[in-house]
Design an enzyme around this catalytic site. Structure first.
Site, PDB file in Angstrom:
ATOM      1  N   HIS A 147      30.337  -1.253 -16.022  1.00  0.00           N
ATOM      2  CA  HIS A 147      30.229   0.197 -15.857  1.00  0.00           C
ATOM      3  C   HIS A 147      29.174   0.533 -14.810  1.00  0.00           C
ATOM      4  O   HIS A 147      28.394  -0.326 -14.395  1.00  0.00           O
ATOM      5  CB  HIS A 147      29.863   0.877 -17.185  1.00  0.00           C
ATOM      6  CG  HIS A 147      31.012   1.010 -18.125  1.00  0.00           C
ATOM      7  ND1 HIS A 147      31.387  -0.021 -18.968  1.00  0.00           N
ATOM      8  CD2 HIS A 147      31.887   2.017 -18.351  1.00  0.00           C
ATOM      9  CE1 HIS A 147      32.436   0.367 -19.683  1.00  0.00           C
ATOM     10  NE2 HIS A 147      32.754   1.593 -19.325  1.00  0.00           N
ATOM     11  N   ARG A 157      29.540  14.631 -15.878  1.00  0.00           N
ATOM     12  CA  ARG A 157      30.686  13.997 -15.220  1.00  0.00           C
ATOM     13  C   ARG A 157      31.983  14.269 -15.966  1.00  0.00           C
ATOM     14  O   ARG A 157      32.971  14.718 -15.402  1.00  0.00           O
ATOM     15  CB  ARG A 157      30.464  12.488 -15.102  1.00  0.00           C
ATOM     16  CG  ARG A 157      29.345  12.062 -14.173  1.00  0.00           C
ATOM     17  CD  ARG A 157      29.331  10.542 -14.071  1.00  0.00           C
ATOM     18  NE  ARG A 157      28.223  10.040 -13.257  1.00  0.00           N
ATOM     19  CZ  ARG A 157      27.037   9.713 -13.740  1.00  0.00           C
ATOM     20  NH1 ARG A 157      26.809   9.824 -15.035  1.00  0.00           N
ATOM     21  NH2 ARG A 157      26.092   9.269 -12.952  1.00  0.00           N
ATOM     22  N   PRO A 217      35.828   5.815 -28.581  1.00  0.00           N
ATOM     23  CA  PRO A 217      34.926   5.391 -27.517  1.00  0.00           C
ATOM     24  C   PRO A 217      35.556   5.463 -26.139  1.00  0.00           C
ATOM     25  O   PRO A 217      34.859   5.461 -25.133  1.00  0.00           O
ATOM     26  CB  PRO A 217      34.592   3.952 -27.897  1.00  0.00           C
ATOM     27  CG  PRO A 217      35.765   3.487 -28.686  1.00  0.00           C
ATOM     28  CD  PRO A 217      36.211   4.702 -29.453  1.00  0.00           C
ATOM     29  N   LYS A 227      25.110   4.274 -16.997  1.00  0.00           N
ATOM     30  CA  LYS A 227      25.529   4.200 -18.398  1.00  0.00           C
ATOM     31  C   LYS A 227      24.368   3.726 -19.271  1.00  0.00           C
ATOM     32  O   LYS A 227      23.714   2.725 -18.958  1.00  0.00           O
ATOM     33  CB  LYS A 227      26.729   3.268 -18.558  1.00  0.00           C
ATOM     34  CG  LYS A 227      27.315   3.278 -19.974  1.00  0.00           C
ATOM     35  CD  LYS A 227      28.650   2.576 -20.024  1.00  0.00           C
ATOM     36  CE  LYS A 227      29.204   2.515 -21.440  1.00  0.00           C
ATOM     37  NZ  LYS A 227      29.413   3.856 -22.029  1.00  0.00           N
ATOM     38  N   THR A 251      29.754   7.770 -26.827  1.00  0.00           N
ATOM     39  CA  THR A 251      29.555   6.415 -27.332  1.00  0.00           C
ATOM     40  C   THR A 251      28.088   6.227 -27.702  1.00  0.00           C
ATOM     41  O   THR A 251      27.276   7.120 -27.547  1.00  0.00           O
ATOM     42  CB  THR A 251      29.970   5.364 -26.285  1.00  0.00           C
ATOM     43  OG1 THR A 251      29.171   5.532 -25.100  1.00  0.00           O
ATOM     44  CG2 THR A 251      31.436   5.509 -25.917  1.00  0.00           C
TER      45      THR A 251
END
Length: 270
Positions: free
Chosen positions: A157, A12, A125, A161, A102
């Protein structure tokens, strides 16, 4: 032209970085990588990233090969484990880095810090300029409001994630703790059951996951009879890529060291 390598180019963020770097004056993409075993190895980078016509750059599965094109900077959003490996390679080659991954453990972060003794590294981050302004403002609000307000951080999110809480939420908690004279020992990452009354010093950090949410972060300051909320909502990944490109242009002029977006944006340290 800043000769740039983008890792994880079919992901992405990698695809977004490729698109914006090609459209941004002063950048030349000279390398693009994917994970070993990816079917995109050997393809044209633009085609692999679903961006239309070929650009004449072949995707490789090892950063070391991409660095052979006289690379001047690497932008990496691949994930903590891969980013550590890439940091080692960049340190060996003397190529500055911007890392937006992250989920780093303390040990992994120490490895990146060791690499930064040889090269300049921006480790952030969240590379959005807007969210880093929010982080700065949150610190100032905490100082001004002081001990009379309870502080909580909520983040949301997309369902894919992998780490929670987000790195940005933890960074917010860190600057809030610093402003209030607290430590990570005061973080509360979950509440369940008969936990008792909220302590004055705790800083709650909670995570939501679902749908295609790019990223939302809110800091709550709960007082007696009033509440202050500070929110940043990301609606696309473009702002992360724009901030990373800004960081890339900045980091190549720096001495070896570990930096973050506060350094890139010139915020004063307190």
């Amino acid at each position: 032209m800043l000769r740039t390598v983008i890792t994880g180019v079919t992901g992405r963020m990698g695809g977004t970085l490729l698109r914006l770097a090609r459209a941004t004056s002063g950048f030349s993409v000279v390398g693009a990588t994917v994970r070993p075993g990816s079917p995109s190895v050997g393809q044209d980078a633009a085609v692999a990233a679903r961006q239309g016509e070929p650009m004449g750059l072949v995707v490789v599965d090892e950063l070391d090969r991409a660095l052979e094109a006289d690379a001047q900077v690497v932008i990496d959003f691949t994930g903590a484990e891969a980013s550590v490996h890439h940091a080692r390679l960049c340190a060996m080659r003397g190529v500055p880095m911007v890392i937006g991954s992250t989920g780093f453990t303390s040990q992994a972060r120490e490895v990146v810090a060791a690499c930064a003794r040889s090269i300049p590294v921006v480790l952030a981050p969240n590379t959005s300029v807007g969210v880093n302004v929010v982080i700065q403002v949150a610190s100032e609000l905490a100082r001004v409001l002081g001990e009379g307000f309870d502080v909580e951080v909520l983040e949301a999110h997309h369902r894919m994630k992998k780490d929670a809480p987000s790195g940005t939420a933890l960074r917010l908690a860190e600057v809030l703790a610093s402003a209030l004279g607290r430590t990570k020992e005061d973080f509360v990452l979950a509440r369940e059951g008969a936990v008792g009354a909220r302590t004055q010093k705790e800083i709650g950090v909670q995570a939501l996951r679902g749908g295609d949410v790019v990223g939302e972060h809110t800091v709550y300051f709960f007082g007696e009879g009033e509440r202050v909320e500070l929110t940043h909502r990301a609606t696309s990944r473009d702002q992360f890529a724009k901030g990373a490109l800004r960081a890339a242009g900045w980091v190549v002029a720096q001495r070896p060291g570990l930096y973050d977006m506060a350094d890139v944006l010139g915020f004063k340290r307190t």
